[in-house]
Design an enzyme around this catalytic site. Structure first.
Site, PDB file in Angstrom:
ATOM      1  N   ASP A 234       0.843  -1.190   0.000  1.00  0.00           N
ATOM      2  CA  ASP A 234       0.000   0.000   0.000  1.00  0.00           C
ATOM      3  C   ASP A 234       0.879   1.241   0.000  1.00  0.00           C
ATOM      4  O   ASP A 234       1.929   1.255   0.647  1.00  0.00           O
ATOM      5  CB  ASP A 234      -0.875  -0.015   1.262  1.00  0.00           C
ATOM      6  CG  ASP A 234      -2.099   0.876   1.182  1.00  0.00           C
ATOM      7  OD1 ASP A 234      -1.959   2.058   0.806  1.00  0.00           O
ATOM      8  OD2 ASP A 234      -3.187   0.398   1.535  1.00  0.00           O
TER       9      ASP A 234
ATOM     10  N   ILE B 174       1.978   0.512  -6.851  1.00  0.00           N
ATOM     11  CA  ILE B 174       1.824  -0.641  -7.745  1.00  0.00           C
ATOM     12  C   ILE B 174       2.469  -0.420  -9.102  1.00  0.00           C
ATOM     13  O   ILE B 174       2.715  -1.369  -9.829  1.00  0.00           O
ATOM     14  CB  ILE B 174       0.352  -1.058  -7.923  1.00  0.00           C
ATOM     15  CG1 ILE B 174      -0.482   0.088  -8.496  1.00  0.00           C
ATOM     16  CG2 ILE B 174      -0.225  -1.581  -6.622  1.00  0.00           C
ATOM     17  CD1 ILE B 174      -1.864  -0.326  -8.942  1.00  0.00           C
TER      18      ILE B 174
ATOM     19  N   TYR C   5     -13.528   7.049 -14.210  1.00  0.00           N
ATOM     20  CA  TYR C   5     -13.390   6.022 -13.173  1.00  0.00           C
ATOM     21  C   TYR C   5     -13.975   4.696 -13.659  1.00  0.00           C
ATOM     22  O   TYR C   5     -13.293   3.666 -13.671  1.00  0.00           O
ATOM     23  CB  TYR C   5     -14.069   6.481 -11.882  1.00  0.00           C
ATOM     24  CG  TYR C   5     -14.188   5.385 -10.854  1.00  0.00           C
ATOM     25  CD1 TYR C   5     -13.055   4.729 -10.378  1.00  0.00           C
ATOM     26  CD2 TYR C   5     -15.421   5.000 -10.365  1.00  0.00           C
ATOM     27  CE1 TYR C   5     -13.156   3.712  -9.439  1.00  0.00           C
ATOM     28  CE2 TYR C   5     -15.534   3.994  -9.420  1.00  0.00           C
ATOM     29  CZ  TYR C   5     -14.406   3.346  -8.969  1.00  0.00           C
ATOM     30  OH  TYR C   5     -14.515   2.344  -8.039  1.00  0.00           O
TER      31      TYR C   5
END
Length: 171
Positions: A28, A48, A137
């Site tokens: 995270d 990531i 999104y």
């Protein structure tokens, strides 16, 4: 590995996995999560999109499955700044998937969204409805869902997409 495992959905997934006696590592960047939400679970702070770090974590922790919650999720912000959403949600997820393929991790759970349906033609919304996102999104999440089919066919990546709705509450 649980990406964004210190966030709302991810931390609950971590709690469920721990209750089921599964080994877990959380990855995270803490942009929306809280380290305290996961207790003593092994934790790596990172992005990531950083394939080298992701690969190192997959290897070091002998990861066999990835639950992926790391994404930007504000509909309004995605309309104002779609490039940011494509970078994080699509490029970031593809980077994660490429790292998984390189490290022979072949099971993936995507936290997707009901925003892939856009304006539903009926409620309750079911999976038979057409996907027609109306914002960046939803479009980025659908783009990733579509990529998963190709990663399965080409690399044997076994995947599932969970189209979440707005959630409320706490544990």
């Amino acid at each position: 590995m649980v990406s964004c495992g210190a966030g709302y959905f991810g931390s609950h997934a971590v709690k469920s996995l721990r209750k089921a006696k599964r080994d877990v590592v959380v990855y995270d960047n803490l942009s929306a999560g809280h380290r305290a939400a996961i207790g003593d679970v092994p934790f790596v702070e990172g992005d990531i999109r950083d394939a080298n770090t992701v690969r190192a974590v997959l290897k070091e922790h002998a990861v066999t499955d990835v639950m992926h919650f790391a994404a930007l999720l504000s509909v309004a912000e995605s309309v104002r700044d779609p490039a940011r959403y494509y970078d994080q949600n699509v490029r970031g997820t593809l980077s994660l998937l490429d790292s998984m393929v390189a490290e022979h991790v072949d099971r993936f759970v995507l936290s997707s969204t009901c925003a892939v349906y856009g304006n539903p033609i009926r409620t309750p919304i079911d999976e038979e409805q057409p996907t027609a996102p109306i914002n960046a999104y939803g479009d980025t999440k659908l783009a990733v869902e579509r990529a998963l089919r190709h990663y399965d066919r080409a690399y044997g990546l076994r995947t599932i997409s969970l189209r979440n709705y707005n959630a409320a509450g706490a544990d």
